[in-house]
Design an enzyme around this catalytic site. Structure first.
Site, PDB file in Angstrom:
ATOM      1  N   CYS A  16      -6.902   0.728  -3.755  1.00 34.72           N
ATOM      2  CA  CYS A  16      -6.756   1.613  -5.201  1.00 34.72           C
ATOM      3  C   CYS A  16      -4.822   0.842  -6.118  1.00 34.72           C
ATOM      4  O   CYS A  16      -4.231   0.692  -4.865  1.00 34.72           O
ATOM      5  CB  CYS A  16      -7.456   2.675  -5.452  1.00 34.72           C
ATOM      6  SG  CYS A  16      -9.144   2.603  -4.810  1.00 34.72           S
ATOM      7  N   GLY A  42      -7.973  -2.963  -7.807  1.00 31.83           N
ATOM      8  CA  GLY A  42      -9.276  -2.747  -7.846  1.00 31.83           C
ATOM      9  C   GLY A  42      -9.986  -2.800  -9.048  1.00 31.83           C
ATOM     10  O   GLY A  42      -9.451  -2.925 -10.297  1.00 31.83           O
ATOM     11  N   ASN A 117      -4.710   6.421  -4.250  1.00 27.18           N
ATOM     12  CA  ASN A 117      -3.988   5.012  -3.421  1.00 27.18           C
ATOM     13  C   ASN A 117      -4.939   6.460  -1.912  1.00 27.18           C
ATOM     14  O   ASN A 117      -3.782   5.414  -1.404  1.00 27.18           O
ATOM     15  CB  ASN A 117      -3.489   4.566  -4.139  1.00 27.18           C
ATOM     16  CG  ASN A 117      -3.148   3.365  -3.294  1.00 27.18           C
ATOM     17  OD1 ASN A 117      -2.458   2.943  -2.837  1.00 27.18           O
ATOM     18  ND2 ASN A 117      -4.091   2.829  -2.703  1.00 27.18           N
ATOM     19  N   GLY A 118      -5.586   5.481  -1.122  1.00 31.94           N
ATOM     20  CA  GLY A 118      -5.337   5.879   0.029  1.00 31.94           C
ATOM     21  C   GLY A 118      -6.956   5.656   0.645  1.00 31.94           C
ATOM     22  O   GLY A 118      -7.930   5.209  -0.135  1.00 31.94           O
ATOM     23  N   CYS A 251       2.155   0.020   5.217  1.00 35.87           N
ATOM     24  CA  CYS A 251       1.249  -1.210   5.463  1.00 35.87           C
ATOM     25  C   CYS A 251       1.807  -2.871   5.164  1.00 35.87           C
ATOM     26  O   CYS A 251       2.379  -2.826   4.380  1.00 35.87           O
ATOM     27  CB  CYS A 251       0.257  -0.954   4.253  1.00 35.87           C
ATOM     28  SG  CYS A 251      -1.150  -2.735   4.868  1.00 35.87           S
ATOM     29  N   TYR A 257      -0.313 -10.054   2.056  1.00 32.56           N
ATOM     30  CA  TYR A 257      -1.834 -10.239   0.286  1.00 32.56           C
ATOM     31  C   TYR A 257      -2.251  -9.316  -0.738  1.00 32.56           C
ATOM     32  O   TYR A 257      -1.964  -9.710  -1.998  1.00 32.56           O
ATOM     33  CB  TYR A 257      -3.482 -10.042   1.312  1.00 32.56           C
ATOM     34  CG  TYR A 257      -4.029 -10.436   0.878  1.00 32.56           C
ATOM     35  CD1 TYR A 257      -4.829 -11.676  -0.468  1.00 32.56           C
ATOM     36  CD2 TYR A 257      -5.566  -9.592   0.417  1.00 32.56           C
ATOM     37  CE1 TYR A 257      -5.499 -11.732  -0.525  1.00 32.56           C
ATOM     38  CE2 TYR A 257      -6.399  -9.908  -0.369  1.00 32.56           C
ATOM     39  CZ  TYR A 257      -6.780 -10.894  -0.894  1.00 32.56           C
ATOM     40  OH  TYR A 257      -7.576 -11.192  -1.889  1.00 32.56           O
ATOM     41  N   SER A 298      -4.092 -16.396  -3.401  1.00 30.45           N
ATOM     42  CA  SER A 298      -3.252 -16.144  -2.353  1.00 30.45           C
ATOM     43  C   SER A 298      -2.595 -16.803  -1.433  1.00 30.45           C
ATOM     44  O   SER A 298      -1.331 -16.675  -0.792  1.00 30.45           O
ATOM     45  CB  SER A 298      -3.526 -14.858  -1.227  1.00 30.45           C
ATOM     46  OG  SER A 298      -4.758 -15.567  -1.185  1.00 30.45           O
ATOM     47  N   ASP A 360      -3.830 -20.463   3.953  1.00 29.66           N
ATOM     48  CA  ASP A 360      -4.566 -19.593   3.889  1.00 29.66           C
ATOM     49  C   ASP A 360      -4.593 -17.801   4.477  1.00 29.66           C
ATOM     50  O   ASP A 360      -2.990 -18.399   5.402  1.00 29.66           O
ATOM     51  CB  ASP A 360      -6.622 -18.931   4.272  1.00 29.66           C
ATOM     52  CG  ASP A 360      -7.138 -18.249   2.916  1.00 29.66           C
ATOM     53  OD1 ASP A 360      -6.236 -17.319   1.978  1.00 29.66           O
ATOM     54  OD2 ASP A 360      -8.339 -18.310   2.872  1.00 29.66           O
ATOM     55  N   ASP A 361      -3.714 -17.046   4.220  1.00 27.95           N
ATOM     56  CA  ASP A 361      -3.558 -15.667   3.956  1.00 27.95           C
ATOM     57  C   ASP A 361      -4.002 -15.342   5.796  1.00 27.95           C
ATOM     58  O   ASP A 361      -3.039 -14.808   6.134  1.00 27.95           O
ATOM     59  CB  ASP A 361      -3.492 -14.432   3.265  1.00 27.95           C
ATOM     60  CG  ASP A 361      -4.876 -14.249   2.459  1.00 27.95           C
ATOM     61  OD1 ASP A 361      -4.916 -13.264   3.047  1.00 27.95           O
ATOM     62  OD2 ASP A 361      -5.068 -14.836   1.264  1.00 27.95           O
ATOM     63  N   CYS A 397      -9.654  -1.296   9.204  1.00 31.98           N
ATOM     64  CA  CYS A 397      -8.792  -0.028   8.665  1.00 31.98           C
ATOM     65  C   CYS A 397      -9.843   0.931   7.738  1.00 31.98           C
ATOM     66  O   CYS A 397     -10.488   1.352   7.580  1.00 31.98           O
ATOM     67  CB  CYS A 397      -8.186  -1.014   7.254  1.00 31.98           C
ATOM     68  SG  CYS A 397      -6.628  -0.342   6.691  1.00 31.98           S
ATOM     69  N   CYS A 453       2.632  -0.504   9.423  1.00 30.99           N
ATOM     70  CA  CYS A 453       1.056   0.161  10.339  1.00 30.99           C
ATOM     71  C   CYS A 453       0.394  -1.325  10.198  1.00 30.99           C
ATOM     72  O   CYS A 453       0.258  -2.558   9.105  1.00 30.99           O
ATOM     73  CB  CYS A 453       0.542   0.382   9.134  1.00 30.99           C
ATOM     74  SG  CYS A 453      -1.218   1.074  10.054  1.00 30.99           S
ATOM     75  N   CYS A 456      -4.750  -3.198  11.612  1.00 34.56           N
ATOM     76  CA  CYS A 456      -5.278  -4.857  11.506  1.00 34.56           C
ATOM     77  C   CYS A 456      -5.905  -5.581  11.932  1.00 34.56           C
ATOM     78  O   CYS A 456      -6.656  -6.185  12.924  1.00 34.56           O
ATOM     79  CB  CYS A 456      -5.864  -4.868   9.924  1.00 34.56           C
ATOM     80  SG  CYS A 456      -4.458  -5.566   9.264  1.00 34.56           S
TER      81      CYS A 456
END
Length: 486
Positions: A16, A42, A117-118, A251, A257, A298, A360-361, A397, A453, A456
């Site tokens: 978000c 978002g 956001n989170g 993060c 990305y 991206s 690609d990412d 995540c 972090c 992922c």
């Protein structure tokens, strides 16, 4: 129905975006501009809450900022010199107007609006306990849990109630709150989600990314520090640090990305980091080829870095249309597959007969990569080599990013060779986790004290995950505890 986002549907969804203005004329209009710059974070819904010194004013809507906050009538109703806003992609709670933020409530201390956001990783447990003691929830959003914890706190002042609430939550959060007495901005103790502070004249601005400061002409001042709580009230700015100090774990995917390339994250240019990621990818995974082609948009900065490092020409072999709206072609119409070309199309004269390196990412489910490779084959490419500017995404995540469950992550189910076969590429390689850290200025990943972090990729979750642990079978709890850093 075709979504017209066939390449975007297989991406990790941004969490978000939040934006707040403390003490500026037409604050809500400024918030609307800031939310435009954060739209990539978002795209399901947006909302703004404002305060004129006596009353709160709220407007929330499903859809993009444009179309919902560009009418004079709407903006005229959002009076006041203080305002906060939110763009949402649902990670908890269904897509419904009742879940659109900022959430607003009347507390004993007065009005309270919050934009988050989170993701609160113990929200379900907290919610269960609160409901059992009489709380009545109006949404399915984890953010509402914070409101109830504030409302039921036994502390006297609103600030102490708010701190008491935050000490009970786990997970990731960047929050901007609007109250009768001012604005509160804070970031979780590990700094997983981003939040920055800027100024324009005497006004104080908070935003998820620096690019949102740019669009309103604000000067970036600094990042809100992990675990820091900033109160803006009565012309004063006060910083509080109510949590025990911990090593931050922002993060890492913000650099890969999520953030816009024209943002500054943790003191680094996102664009420059992504070019460095591409250069590192080229050093680790070279290939004999004719062209380096980004998967737009991206993959573009990483592809530039790859091309510069490898000495191969960079070319736009895939052209993206930015003017595609929603279409309504039914699946039975027999043309559903043509929806891919509504937004992306191969540059055939450039591609025919060439050996391509596609950048690609990430690869999530793999369906996007399969479509891209096939598009290049259909355009006459002699070879298609896929290079991914991040390590394999092997874990979900739980900090505000909408990821598929692990059973649907291609890298969690298949080896790299099996993934290559699935996407039908001539070769497939990923950036190593140490390579990603090197692109960010670290010598390598310190497994004992990682800087970011990166759960992922590694499964190393930096917080406890109470709701997940209670949901899983008992024999999974030990495995979870072993990979969670306390």
């Amino acid at each position: 129905m075709i979504t017209t986002h066939p390449f975007d549907d297989d991406k990790l969804r941004e969490e978000c975006g939040v934006f707040g203005v403390a003490g500026a004329v037409d604050a809500a209009a400024m918030v609307a501009l800031g939310l435009h710059a954060l739209q990539h974070r978002g795209q399901e819904a947006a909302g703004i809450s404002s305060f004129d010194g006596r009353h709160f004013h709220n407007h929330k809507a499903l859809g993009h900022v444009a179309g919902n906050f560009d009418s004079e009538d709407t903006m005229r109703q959002l009076k006041g010199d203080w305002a906060i806003g939110h763009v949402r992609y649902a990670t908890t709670g269904e897509t419904a107007l009742r879940n659109v933020q900022p959430l607003y409530a009347e507390l004993s201390s007065g009005g309270f609006a919050i934009a988050h956001n989170g993701n609160i990783s113990n929200a379900m447990k907290l919610r269960h306990d609160l409901v059992r003691t009489g709380s009545i929830f109006q949404s399915t959003s984890d953010t509402e849990t914070i409101i109830h914890l504030v409302a039921t706190s036994r502390y006297r002042t609103l600030l102490d109630k708010f701190i008491d609430a935050l000490k009970q939550v786990e997970g990731a959060y960047s929050l901007i709150c609007l109250t009768d007495s001012g604005m509160i901005a804070c970031r979780d103790p590990l700094g997983i989600r981003p939040l920055v502070m800027g100024r324009i004249g005497d006004a104080v601005i908070f935003a998820s990314e620096t690019v949102a400061l740019d669009i309103v002409g604000a000067e970036f001042e600094r990042s809100v520090e992990p675990g820091e709580l900033i109160v803006v009230s009565g012309g004063e700015i006060r910083s509080h640090r109510p949590f025990a100090e911990k090593q931050s774990r922002p993060c890492i995917f913000e650099h890969v990305y999520f953030s816009r390339p024209d943002s500054i994250v943790d003191g680094s240019s996102v664009y420059s980091v992504r070019k460095a990621i591409g250069a590192q990818l080229a050093m680790e995974n070279p290939v004999e080829a004719d062209l380096v082609v980004p998967v737009p948009d991206s993959g573009t900065p990483a592809a530039i870095g790859y091309a510069q490092q490898s000495g191969l020409p960079f070319e736009l072999g895939i052209i993206r249309s930015h003017y595609v709206g929603r279409t309504f072609i039914q699946p039975g119409d027999g043309v559903r597959h043509l929806g891919v070309k509504l937004k992306h199309n191969a540059n055939k004269p450039l591609i025919a007969g060439k050996r391509l390196v596609l950048i690609d990412d990430s690869i999530v489910r793999g369906t996007t990569s399969l479509k891209i490779v096939q598009m290049m084959r259909d355009a006459g490419a002699a070879e298609v080599h896929m290079r991914i500017a991040s390590p394999p995404t092997m874990h979900s995540c739980f900090y505000g990013v909408d990821t598929p469950e692990r059973s649907k992550l291609l890298a969690a189910q298949k080896s790299i060779e099996e993934m290559r076969q699935f996407i039908q590429a001539d070769s497939l390689s990923f950036l190593s986790i140490d390579g990603l850290y090197r692109a960010l200025g670290e010598a390598s990943r310190n497994d004992d004290r990682p800087r970011y972090c990166d759960a992922c990729f590694t499964g190393d979750y930096p917080t406890t995950l109470t709701d997940l642990a209670e949901r899983d079978q008992p024999n999974q709890l030990t495995l979870l505890a072993e990979r969670v850093a306390g």
